[in-house]
Design a protein around this motif. Structure first.
Motif, PDB file in Angstrom:
ATOM      1  N   GLU A  74     -11.696  30.769 -34.539  1.00 25.10           N
ATOM      2  CA  GLU A  74     -10.656  31.227 -35.740  1.00 25.10           C
ATOM      3  C   GLU A  74      -9.998  31.163 -34.506  1.00 25.10           C
ATOM      4  O   GLU A  74      -9.429  30.831 -33.937  1.00 25.10           O
ATOM      5  CB  GLU A  74     -11.205  33.032 -35.651  1.00 25.10           C
ATOM      6  N   VAL A  75      -8.625  30.974 -35.462  1.00 23.20           N
ATOM      7  CA  VAL A  75      -7.045  30.951 -35.499  1.00 23.20           C
ATOM      8  C   VAL A  75      -6.732  32.544 -34.979  1.00 23.20           C
ATOM      9  O   VAL A  75      -6.730  33.699 -35.762  1.00 23.20           O
ATOM     10  CB  VAL A  75      -5.785  29.981 -36.959  1.00 23.20           C
ATOM     11  N   VAL A  76      -6.025  32.604 -33.401  1.00 28.82           N
ATOM     12  CA  VAL A  76      -5.731  34.192 -33.349  1.00 28.82           C
ATOM     13  C   VAL A  76      -4.506  33.460 -32.799  1.00 28.82           C
ATOM     14  O   VAL A  76      -3.492  34.915 -33.028  1.00 28.82           O
ATOM     15  CB  VAL A  76      -6.667  34.545 -31.900  1.00 28.82           C
ATOM     16  N   VAL A 104      -1.489  26.240 -32.638  1.00 31.46           N
ATOM     17  CA  VAL A 104      -2.667  27.439 -32.861  1.00 31.46           C
ATOM     18  C   VAL A 104      -2.945  27.558 -31.413  1.00 31.46           C
ATOM     19  O   VAL A 104      -3.392  26.469 -30.627  1.00 31.46           O
ATOM     20  CB  VAL A 104      -3.745  27.014 -33.884  1.00 31.46           C
ATOM     21  N   LEU A 105      -3.932  28.640 -31.774  1.00 30.18           N
ATOM     22  CA  LEU A 105      -4.611  28.980 -30.034  1.00 30.18           C
ATOM     23  C   LEU A 105      -5.788  29.739 -31.485  1.00 30.18           C
ATOM     24  O   LEU A 105      -6.036  30.634 -32.570  1.00 30.18           O
ATOM     25  CB  LEU A 105      -3.871  30.420 -29.840  1.00 30.18           C
ATOM     26  N   VAL A 106      -7.305  29.328 -30.772  1.00 32.97           N
ATOM     27  CA  VAL A 106      -7.897  29.375 -31.671  1.00 32.97           C
ATOM     28  C   VAL A 106      -9.508  29.427 -30.064  1.00 32.97           C
ATOM     29  O   VAL A 106      -9.387  28.978 -29.291  1.00 32.97           O
ATOM     30  CB  VAL A 106      -8.778  27.923 -31.593  1.00 32.97           C
ATOM     31  N   ARG A 107     -10.186  30.959 -30.702  1.00 37.41           N
ATOM     32  CA  ARG A 107     -11.366  31.323 -30.039  1.00 37.41           C
ATOM     33  C   ARG A 107     -12.374  30.855 -30.890  1.00 37.41           C
ATOM     34  O   ARG A 107     -12.186  31.035 -32.144  1.00 37.41           O
ATOM     35  CB  ARG A 107     -10.660  32.402 -29.595  1.00 37.41           C
ATOM     36  N   GLY A 108     -12.913  30.608 -29.652  1.00 32.85           N
ATOM     37  CA  GLY A 108     -14.389  30.868 -30.452  1.00 32.85           C
ATOM     38  C   GLY A 108     -15.775  30.535 -29.500  1.00 32.85           C
ATOM     39  O   GLY A 108     -14.814  30.968 -28.055  1.00 32.85           O
ATOM     40  N   VAL A 109     -16.391  29.560 -29.571  1.00 32.82           N
ATOM     41  CA  VAL A 109     -17.330  29.736 -28.497  1.00 32.82           C
ATOM     42  C   VAL A 109     -18.294  28.454 -28.459  1.00 32.82           C
ATOM     43  O   VAL A 109     -17.853  27.470 -29.583  1.00 32.82           O
ATOM     44  CB  VAL A 109     -18.792  30.812 -29.167  1.00 32.82           C
ATOM     45  N   ASP A 110     -18.435  27.989 -26.916  1.00 30.62           N
ATOM     46  CA  ASP A 110     -18.834  26.495 -26.814  1.00 30.62           C
ATOM     47  C   ASP A 110     -20.221  26.824 -27.653  1.00 30.62           C
ATOM     48  O   ASP A 110     -20.696  27.267 -27.175  1.00 30.62           O
ATOM     49  CB  ASP A 110     -18.316  26.520 -25.190  1.00 30.62           C
ATOM     50  N   ILE A 118      -8.404  27.202 -26.680  1.00 31.57           N
ATOM     51  CA  ILE A 118      -7.945  25.794 -27.169  1.00 31.57           C
ATOM     52  C   ILE A 118      -6.998  26.493 -27.775  1.00 31.57           C
ATOM     53  O   ILE A 118      -6.005  26.157 -28.879  1.00 31.57           O
ATOM     54  CB  ILE A 118      -8.664  25.459 -28.103  1.00 31.57           C
ATOM     55  N   GLU A 119      -5.866  26.060 -27.168  1.00 31.68           N
ATOM     56  CA  GLU A 119      -4.566  25.600 -27.229  1.00 31.68           C
ATOM     57  C   GLU A 119      -4.294  25.150 -27.704  1.00 31.68           C
ATOM     58  O   GLU A 119      -4.227  23.337 -27.305  1.00 31.68           O
ATOM     59  CB  GLU A 119      -3.341  26.296 -26.762  1.00 31.68           C
ATOM     60  N   ASP A 121      -1.891  21.468 -30.518  1.00 33.55           N
ATOM     61  CA  ASP A 121      -0.229  20.976 -30.972  1.00 33.55           C
ATOM     62  C   ASP A 121      -1.075  20.574 -32.287  1.00 33.55           C
ATOM     63  O   ASP A 121      -1.765  19.217 -31.935  1.00 33.55           O
ATOM     64  CB  ASP A 121       0.774  21.303 -30.334  1.00 33.55           C
ATOM     65  N   GLU A 122       0.419  20.031 -33.197  1.00 36.46           N
ATOM     66  CA  GLU A 122       0.458  18.690 -34.366  1.00 36.46           C
ATOM     67  C   GLU A 122      -1.192  18.362 -34.677  1.00 36.46           C
ATOM     68  O   GLU A 122      -2.031  19.344 -35.022  1.00 36.46           O
ATOM     69  CB  GLU A 122       1.662  17.169 -33.633  1.00 36.46           C
ATOM     70  N   LEU A 123      -1.428  17.113 -34.592  1.00 33.25           N
ATOM     71  CA  LEU A 123      -2.977  16.887 -34.737  1.00 33.25           C
ATOM     72  C   LEU A 123      -3.923  17.871 -34.456  1.00 33.25           C
ATOM     73  O   LEU A 123      -4.784  17.845 -35.918  1.00 33.25           O
ATOM     74  CB  LEU A 123      -3.512  15.307 -34.805  1.00 33.25           C
ATOM     75  N   GLU A 124      -4.000  18.060 -33.771  1.00 30.68           N
ATOM     76  CA  GLU A 124      -4.945  19.249 -33.313  1.00 30.68           C
ATOM     77  C   GLU A 124      -5.383  20.062 -33.722  1.00 30.68           C
ATOM     78  O   GLU A 124      -6.129  20.308 -34.290  1.00 30.68           O
ATOM     79  CB  GLU A 124      -5.620  19.442 -31.259  1.00 30.68           C
ATOM     80  N   ALA A 125      -4.385  21.198 -34.316  1.00 26.75           N
ATOM     81  CA  ALA A 125      -3.714  22.123 -34.589  1.00 26.75           C
ATOM     82  C   ALA A 125      -3.898  21.951 -35.958  1.00 26.75           C
ATOM     83  O   ALA A 125      -4.830  22.574 -36.565  1.00 26.75           O
ATOM     84  CB  ALA A 125      -2.062  22.495 -34.404  1.00 26.75           C
ATOM     85  N   ARG A 126      -3.494  20.970 -36.860  1.00 23.70           N
ATOM     86  CA  ARG A 126      -4.153  20.971 -38.259  1.00 23.70           C
ATOM     87  C   ARG A 126      -5.660  20.579 -38.170  1.00 23.70           C
ATOM     88  O   ARG A 126      -6.032  21.307 -38.783  1.00 23.70           O
ATOM     89  CB  ARG A 126      -3.079  19.682 -38.429  1.00 23.70           C
TER      90      ARG A 126
END
Length: 181
Positions: A74-76, A104-110, A118-119, A121-126
């Motif tokens: 989820e994007v937090v 974006v800052l994304v939170r989840g489970v590994d 995971i912080e 930007d740009e391509l990874e954030a998209r």
């Protein structure tokens, strides 16, 4: 094992995926299969489980340095704006300029069941935003409005018709298929 990637019009792509309760052997196998499917796609950078017909909140990605997976992402937090021509394995051949948050800052489970953040930007954030949309039954077309949406749908129909015509021509002329290989 790889799966067939579901494409626009398949109802599974419009359904919200279920949260994963436990990261068990089935989820690990799913992740492995999703990576196989992503590699076989030839040009994708990420894949959400609904794109292969599995209604679980699982995303895999490979931006070229380290293949990764995240469960229940989820994007937090998000910030800024970034325009980019976005594509989708479930809408093959179509690229549409879209504006999304730049960071974006994304939170989840590994895959060990640990909470991760995971912080990006740009391509990874998209990529995260796009794949999380898939987990929520949202496609690129759903993010477009008015003329941009109409134009994107028309272009996708044109691409589908061209692909179908090329496939029909190849079936009628098997030698053509061999020469183009």
């Amino acid at each position: 094992m790889s799966y067939k990637i579901r494409t626009y019009g398949d109802p599974v792509l419009k359904s919200k995926a279920l949260k994963v309760a436990d990261v068990d052997g089935k989820i690990i196998r799913l992740v492995d299969d999703m990576f196989d499917t992503l590699v076989e796609s030839g040009n994708g950078i990420a894949l959400a489980a609904p794109q292969i017909g599995v209604q679980k909140q699982v995303v895999v990605w490979d931006l070229g340095d380290n293949p990764m997976a995240i469960i229940n992402p989820e994007v937090v937090e998000s910030d800024g704006e970034w325009a980019y021509d976005e594509g989708c394995l479930s809408i093959p051949g179509l690229y549409v300029e879209m504006i999304r948050p730049k960071t974006v800052l994304v939170r989840g489970v590994d895959l060990q069941g640990e909470i991760i953040e995971i912080e990006s930007d740009e391509l990874e954030a998209r990529m995260f935003q796009h794949e999380i949309d898939h987990l929520n039954g949202v496609l690129m077309f759903d993010r477009l409005e008015g003329d941009q949406r109409a134009e994107a749908l028309a272009e996708y129909r044109r691409i589908e018709e061209q692909t179908a015509a090329e496939a029909a021509a190849a079936r009628r002329n098997p030698l053509r298929r061999l020469r183009s290989s």
